[in-house]
Design a protein around this motif. Structure first.
Motif, PDB file in Angstrom:
ATOM      1  N   HIS A   6       1.007  -1.362  -0.081  1.00  0.00           N
ATOM      2  CA  HIS A   6       0.225   0.039   0.170  1.00  0.00           C
ATOM      3  C   HIS A   6       0.864   1.143   0.087  1.00  0.00           C
ATOM      4  O   HIS A   6       1.553   1.469   0.953  1.00  0.00           O
ATOM      5  CB  HIS A   6      -0.806   0.006   1.261  1.00  0.00           C
ATOM      6  CG  HIS A   6      -1.928   1.205   1.504  1.00  0.00           C
ATOM      7  ND1 HIS A   6      -2.676   1.361   0.618  1.00  0.00           N
ATOM      8  CD2 HIS A   6      -1.747   1.894   2.573  1.00  0.00           C
ATOM      9  CE1 HIS A   6      -3.497   2.449   1.258  1.00  0.00           C
ATOM     10  NE2 HIS A   6      -2.949   2.837   2.314  1.00  0.00           N
ATOM     11  N   ILE A   9       1.457   8.570  -1.431  1.00  0.00           N
ATOM     12  CA  ILE A   9       2.641   9.638  -1.711  1.00  0.00           C
ATOM     13  C   ILE A   9       1.716  10.655  -1.485  1.00  0.00           C
ATOM     14  O   ILE A   9       0.726  11.043  -2.066  1.00  0.00           O
ATOM     15  CB  ILE A   9       2.964   9.270  -3.024  1.00  0.00           C
ATOM     16  CG1 ILE A   9       3.351   7.742  -3.173  1.00  0.00           C
ATOM     17  CG2 ILE A   9       4.138  10.160  -3.572  1.00  0.00           C
ATOM     18  CD1 ILE A   9       4.030   7.510  -4.776  1.00  0.00           C
ATOM     19  N   ASN A  53       9.117  13.456  -9.779  1.00  0.00           N
ATOM     20  CA  ASN A  53       8.326  13.308  -8.657  1.00  0.00           C
ATOM     21  C   ASN A  53       6.986  14.108  -8.727  1.00  0.00           C
ATOM     22  O   ASN A  53       6.257  14.026  -7.969  1.00  0.00           O
ATOM     23  CB  ASN A  53       8.926  13.541  -7.498  1.00  0.00           C
ATOM     24  CG  ASN A  53       9.603  15.031  -7.386  1.00  0.00           C
ATOM     25  OD1 ASN A  53      10.274  15.252  -8.427  1.00  0.00           O
ATOM     26  ND2 ASN A  53       9.435  15.639  -6.302  1.00  0.00           N
ATOM     27  N   GLN A  54       6.855  14.868  -9.987  1.00  0.00           N
ATOM     28  CA  GLN A  54       5.651  15.733 -10.148  1.00  0.00           C
ATOM     29  C   GLN A  54       5.167  16.347  -8.914  1.00  0.00           C
ATOM     30  O   GLN A  54       4.061  16.601  -8.597  1.00  0.00           O
ATOM     31  CB  GLN A  54       4.416  14.780 -10.278  1.00  0.00           C
ATOM     32  CG  GLN A  54       4.994  13.877 -11.545  1.00  0.00           C
ATOM     33  CD  GLN A  54       5.097  14.113 -12.883  1.00  0.00           C
ATOM     34  OE1 GLN A  54       5.163  15.102 -13.193  1.00  0.00           O
ATOM     35  NE2 GLN A  54       5.391  12.961 -13.552  1.00  0.00           N
ATOM     36  N   PHE A  56       5.558  15.593  -5.726  1.00  0.00           N
ATOM     37  CA  PHE A  56       5.241  14.840  -4.611  1.00  0.00           C
ATOM     38  C   PHE A  56       6.462  14.775  -3.841  1.00  0.00           C
ATOM     39  O   PHE A  56       7.775  14.596  -4.204  1.00  0.00           O
ATOM     40  CB  PHE A  56       4.756  13.354  -5.071  1.00  0.00           C
ATOM     41  CG  PHE A  56       3.365  13.171  -5.575  1.00  0.00           C
ATOM     42  CD1 PHE A  56       2.370  13.131  -4.720  1.00  0.00           C
ATOM     43  CD2 PHE A  56       3.184  13.145  -6.864  1.00  0.00           C
ATOM     44  CE1 PHE A  56       1.178  13.065  -5.113  1.00  0.00           C
ATOM     45  CE2 PHE A  56       1.943  12.717  -7.277  1.00  0.00           C
ATOM     46  CZ  PHE A  56       0.733  13.124  -6.427  1.00  0.00           C
ATOM     47  N   VAL A  59       6.841   9.783   0.629  1.00  0.00           N
ATOM     48  CA  VAL A  59       6.344   8.211   0.380  1.00  0.00           C
ATOM     49  C   VAL A  59       6.279   7.275   1.500  1.00  0.00           C
ATOM     50  O   VAL A  59       7.218   7.147   2.442  1.00  0.00           O
ATOM     51  CB  VAL A  59       7.333   7.738  -0.736  1.00  0.00           C
ATOM     52  CG1 VAL A  59       6.927   6.395  -1.069  1.00  0.00           C
ATOM     53  CG2 VAL A  59       7.801   8.537  -1.914  1.00  0.00           C
ATOM     54  N   ALA A  94      -2.347  14.028  -3.148  1.00  0.00           N
ATOM     55  CA  ALA A  94      -2.312  12.451  -2.626  1.00  0.00           C
ATOM     56  C   ALA A  94      -2.433  11.454  -3.635  1.00  0.00           C
ATOM     57  O   ALA A  94      -3.300  11.700  -4.545  1.00  0.00           O
ATOM     58  CB  ALA A  94      -3.126  12.173  -1.473  1.00  0.00           C
ATOM     59  N   LEU A  95      -1.699  10.402  -3.718  1.00  0.00           N
ATOM     60  CA  LEU A  95      -1.592   9.249  -4.623  1.00  0.00           C
ATOM     61  C   LEU A  95      -1.527   8.262  -3.861  1.00  0.00           C
ATOM     62  O   LEU A  95      -0.630   7.852  -2.835  1.00  0.00           O
ATOM     63  CB  LEU A  95      -0.681   9.324  -5.669  1.00  0.00           C
ATOM     64  CG  LEU A  95      -0.301   8.221  -6.310  1.00  0.00           C
ATOM     65  CD1 LEU A  95      -1.341   8.218  -7.635  1.00  0.00           C
ATOM     66  CD2 LEU A  95       0.962   8.416  -7.390  1.00  0.00           C
ATOM     67  N   VAL A  96      -2.428   7.192  -4.086  1.00  0.00           N
ATOM     68  CA  VAL A  96      -2.467   5.676  -3.372  1.00  0.00           C
ATOM     69  C   VAL A  96      -2.414   4.661  -4.258  1.00  0.00           C
ATOM     70  O   VAL A  96      -3.229   4.624  -5.317  1.00  0.00           O
ATOM     71  CB  VAL A  96      -3.739   5.752  -2.304  1.00  0.00           C
ATOM     72  CG1 VAL A  96      -3.462   4.296  -1.688  1.00  0.00           C
ATOM     73  CG2 VAL A  96      -3.558   6.766  -1.310  1.00  0.00           C
ATOM     74  N   VAL A  97      -1.158   3.680  -4.427  1.00  0.00           N
ATOM     75  CA  VAL A  97      -1.531   2.707  -5.318  1.00  0.00           C
ATOM     76  C   VAL A  97      -1.179   1.406  -4.570  1.00  0.00           C
ATOM     77  O   VAL A  97      -0.307   1.538  -3.670  1.00  0.00           O
ATOM     78  CB  VAL A  97      -0.472   2.875  -6.611  1.00  0.00           C
ATOM     79  CG1 VAL A  97      -1.211   3.789  -7.617  1.00  0.00           C
ATOM     80  CG2 VAL A  97       0.804   3.232  -5.949  1.00  0.00           C
ATOM     81  N   ASP A  98      -1.982   0.466  -4.703  1.00  0.00           N
ATOM     82  CA  ASP A  98      -1.672  -0.976  -4.007  1.00  0.00           C
ATOM     83  C   ASP A  98      -1.375  -1.904  -5.065  1.00  0.00           C
ATOM     84  O   ASP A  98      -1.793  -1.901  -6.193  1.00  0.00           O
ATOM     85  CB  ASP A  98      -2.813  -1.153  -3.160  1.00  0.00           C
ATOM     86  CG  ASP A  98      -3.391  -0.267  -2.146  1.00  0.00           C
ATOM     87  OD1 ASP A  98      -2.546   0.892  -2.033  1.00  0.00           O
ATOM     88  OD2 ASP A  98      -4.229  -0.705  -1.498  1.00  0.00           O
TER      89      ASP A  98
ATOM     90  N   ASN B  46      -2.115  -2.098  -9.971  1.00  0.00           N
ATOM     91  CA  ASN B  46      -2.940  -1.217  -8.781  1.00  0.00           C
ATOM     92  C   ASN B  46      -4.297  -2.002  -8.820  1.00  0.00           C
ATOM     93  O   ASN B  46      -5.075  -2.357  -9.520  1.00  0.00           O
ATOM     94  CB  ASN B  46      -3.293   0.196  -9.362  1.00  0.00           C
ATOM     95  CG  ASN B  46      -4.126   0.863  -7.968  1.00  0.00           C
ATOM     96  OD1 ASN B  46      -3.791   0.830  -7.095  1.00  0.00           O
ATOM     97  ND2 ASN B  46      -5.451   1.339  -8.384  1.00  0.00           N
ATOM     98  N   LEU B  52      -7.566   6.131  -5.433  1.00  0.00           N
ATOM     99  CA  LEU B  52      -6.944   7.359  -5.344  1.00  0.00           C
ATOM    100  C   LEU B  52      -5.531   7.352  -6.207  1.00  0.00           C
ATOM    101  O   LEU B  52      -4.613   7.890  -5.715  1.00  0.00           O
ATOM    102  CB  LEU B  52      -6.493   7.665  -3.966  1.00  0.00           C
ATOM    103  CG  LEU B  52      -7.700   8.196  -2.774  1.00  0.00           C
ATOM    104  CD1 LEU B  52      -7.313   7.988  -1.567  1.00  0.00           C
ATOM    105  CD2 LEU B  52      -8.461   9.621  -3.251  1.00  0.00           C
ATOM    106  N   LEU B  95       5.564   8.788 -12.791  1.00  0.00           N
ATOM    107  CA  LEU B  95       5.930   9.212 -11.618  1.00  0.00           C
ATOM    108  C   LEU B  95       6.863   8.304 -10.971  1.00  0.00           C
ATOM    109  O   LEU B  95       6.881   7.355 -10.924  1.00  0.00           O
ATOM    110  CB  LEU B  95       4.827   9.151 -10.567  1.00  0.00           C
ATOM    111  CG  LEU B  95       5.031   9.764  -9.209  1.00  0.00           C
ATOM    112  CD1 LEU B  95       5.119  11.130  -9.084  1.00  0.00           C
ATOM    113  CD2 LEU B  95       3.641   9.284  -8.275  1.00  0.00           C
ATOM    114  N   VAL B  96       8.194   9.173 -10.713  1.00  0.00           N
ATOM    115  CA  VAL B  96       9.339   8.532 -10.050  1.00  0.00           C
ATOM    116  C   VAL B  96       9.631   9.224  -8.585  1.00  0.00           C
ATOM    117  O   VAL B  96       9.797  10.215  -8.757  1.00  0.00           O
ATOM    118  CB  VAL B  96      10.361   8.419 -11.009  1.00  0.00           C
ATOM    119  CG1 VAL B  96      11.848   7.718 -10.109  1.00  0.00           C
ATOM    120  CG2 VAL B  96      10.152   7.865 -12.193  1.00  0.00           C
TER     121      VAL B  96
END
Lengths: 103, 103
Positions: A6, A9, A53-54, A56, A59, A94-98, B46, B52, B95-96
């Motif tokens: 999970h 960012i 990193n746009q 962000f 992390v 906010a960005l959330v990737v799982d 994802n 999100l 995105l990095v």
């Protein structure tokens, strides 16, 4: 079983006080002790030299046993919801990737 | 020493052929065998229930010993640059973010 990652960012608002930002980090770091569904926790601030990193900056990678563990023993837990409530007004985005970790 | 995480997150263009997307994933997965600076590699698509992910779908987390290892033995290596060249025209966005993992 493959771990469930999970990844959260954040970019904080430019005007977010540094003390509040530190408070968010500390509160996030305090969650594993409250929520045993979090099997591993790590975090850091962006240090990529690539400039992709746009905006962000923060992390956080949390590991759960499964998506079910996240859904049933994390997202709706009061400790997590109190943490989310702290974020109000502080985040630019906010960005959330799982993902289920594969090799 | 704390591991250095290199997190790469992609959204492919809607028109990117599925075969090309699979090719990108396979080429990324092939890098650790070519570049020993990559100490660990994992990836997944994802599956977050939170919505999100801002359109991002593919997450790759690479672990290096240090930022210096990434800079000196990864970013400019021909095998990595060939991989990057494959991405041309396929990505909607990337995105990095890199971080030194703290507890």
């Amino acid at each position: 079983m493959s771990p469930y990652r999970h990844v959260v960012i954040f970019q904080f608002k430019a005007e977010a006080p540094a003390e509040k930002v530190r408070g968010v980090v500390e509160a996030f770091r305090a969650l594993p002790a409250k929520l045993p569904a979090i099997k591993a926790f790590e975090w850091g601030t962006n240090v990529s030299p690539e400039g992709l990193n746009q905006g962000f900056t923060h992390v956080f990678t949390l590991t759960f046993a499964s998506k079910e563990a996240l859904e049933q023993h994390y997202l709706h837990e009061p400790a997590h919801q109190e943490f989310v409530a702290m974020l109000g007004g502080l985040l630019e985005k906010a960005l959330v990737v799982d993902y289920v970790a594969a090799a």
